[in-house]
Design a protein around this motif. Sequence first.
Motif, PDB file in Angstrom:
ATOM      1  N   SER A 194      98.781  76.949   0.631  1.00 31.78           N
ATOM      2  CA  SER A 194      98.483  76.694   2.037  1.00 31.78           C
ATOM      3  C   SER A 194      97.075  77.153   2.390  1.00 31.78           C
ATOM      4  CB  SER A 194      99.498  77.409   2.926  1.00 31.78           C
ATOM      5  OG  SER A 194      99.195  77.205   4.295  1.00 31.78           O
ATOM      6  N   ASN A 197      94.459  74.814   0.779  1.00 32.00           N
ATOM      7  CA  ASN A 197      94.509  73.500   1.422  1.00 32.00           C
ATOM      8  C   ASN A 197      93.845  73.510   2.798  1.00 32.00           C
ATOM      9  OD1 ASN A 197      95.373  70.731   1.679  1.00 32.00           O
ATOM     10  ND2 ASN A 197      96.996  71.456   3.040  1.00 32.00           N
ATOM     11  N   LYS A 198      94.032  74.594   3.548  1.00 32.44           N
ATOM     12  CA  LYS A 198      93.554  74.645   4.933  1.00 32.44           C
ATOM     13  C   LYS A 198      92.224  75.357   5.099  1.00 32.44           C
ATOM     14  CE  LYS A 198      98.295  74.567   6.702  1.00 32.44           C
ATOM     15  NZ  LYS A 198      99.346  75.308   7.443  1.00 32.44           N
ATOM     16  N   SER A 199      91.777  76.032   4.037  1.00 35.74           N
ATOM     17  CA  SER A 199      90.537  76.812   4.137  1.00 35.74           C
ATOM     18  C   SER A 199      89.342  75.904   4.382  1.00 35.74           C
ATOM     19  CB  SER A 199      90.318  77.607   2.854  1.00 35.74           C
ATOM     20  OG  SER A 199      89.216  78.474   2.994  1.00 35.74           O
ATOM     21  N   GLY A 200      88.378  76.395   5.139  1.00 36.12           N
ATOM     22  CA  GLY A 200      87.176  75.627   5.443  1.00 36.12           C
ATOM     23  C   GLY A 200      86.206  75.583   4.274  1.00 36.12           C
ATOM     24  N   ARG A 241      88.242  68.683  -2.249  1.00 36.56           N
ATOM     25  CA  ARG A 241      88.796  70.009  -2.533  1.00 36.56           C
ATOM     26  C   ARG A 241      89.722  69.941  -3.738  1.00 36.56           C
ATOM     27  NH1 ARG A 241      89.789  74.187   0.881  1.00 36.56           N
ATOM     28  NH2 ARG A 241      87.536  74.124   1.153  1.00 36.56           N
TER      29      ARG A 241
END
Length: 424
Positions: A194, A197-200, A241
């Motif tokens: 998670s 996947n969500k990291s900037g 990514r």
Amino acid sequence: MKRLLLLGVSVISITTYSQISVKISSSDLDFANQEVYIYGFNGSKDILMGREKTNSRGEISFSSKDPYIGMMKAYFPNKNYTLRFVSDKKPVIISFNKNKKVIYSDDINKTMNSIQEHMQKNEVILPVLTQIAEYYDPASDFGRALEKEISYLNTAKADTSAYPFVTYYLTTFSKYGKQMTGKEKNIKGEDFISFINKSGPYLESSGLLRTILLNYLNISGKNPEQATDDMMAVLQYETPRGQTVLSEFIDIFDAYGMKDTKQKYLANAQNLKCTINDRLAKTIKANKDTSVGATLPNYTFVNVINTKAKTVHEVKSDKKVIVFWSSTCAHCETELPKILEKYPQMKQKGIEVIGLSLDADKANYENKANMYPWINASELRGWNSSFVSTYNVHGTPSYYVVDNKNKIIAVPEHLQDLLQFLGL
């Protein structure tokens, strides 16, 4: 097998649109008139931002319009000296003296360095002070001093709100980037998936991605293939990514000798029909150029002994064994003497050995290299040596066997595999 510095400078004006501004100076005149490479990061891979040369006072000034925020490093190849720092659109000013004491004069790097020193004290010194305090009267002068230091280490916090990347880096390191044992109960594999996947965009430029993925594999509770499949199912192979993470996994499996697992994900990468980002494209090419059947890329020797040949390709023999080694590598200490035992037989069979050393210390390299009668060369740049990327090297010792036309005919994983292939 597998440091922090910089050089400051002069008064070259930096225009307002410049995204990166670095000034580095050294009072050590050994660093005068030296080449300096400025790198950013894309995951665990270096990105060359520029190449400068220090002036006669040991100073450089580097600027770039590239909109990069993250960890950077300045590398002095002739000194094998690396200085790490943070770039966040504000001027970076660093100096160091003859004793390599680094002084950060810009606010963001002063803050980063101060917090990292505090974190290190918390991990190393605080537990010791807490134990010592049990043996002293808290009302004594020494007891009060201990309590004051313990309280400071427990509570002191620096304000990083003005520096988004520093906040991101420290938070990420504390939760995901520290080395994990696999026994952690407060974090699960899904948390890593998670987060990634969500990291900037700071994730790629933090230099933490490789460590985070190793921690993920370590604590996921699943075999490496299942853990990788779980990660890629969320990130998706078609995304930038996902492709960067895939490239990291391929390199990890290569470094740990997981040949079949590496091949599975390398094949997945090669079979992609979508646009491939630069990071993954380089991984695919490096593996293609060093696979069995390919012509081994040529390399020009540096600090070479036992040959008049200038390059790997100029060495003439029926077969050549390319060995990547280092004087500080324990496994090399075991395996190279065994090659030495077989070397007379190799020569009789028309086999030559070429050692490419990842040493950084000249004396260590020469002391060891002179013990071996075969060809040895070293850039004395450690893992910053150019042949590391050219030959896709992830560990030492590593081997390639090529024929008389420099075609790769074997990539042995172990010394025994090498000797068996050579009939020895």
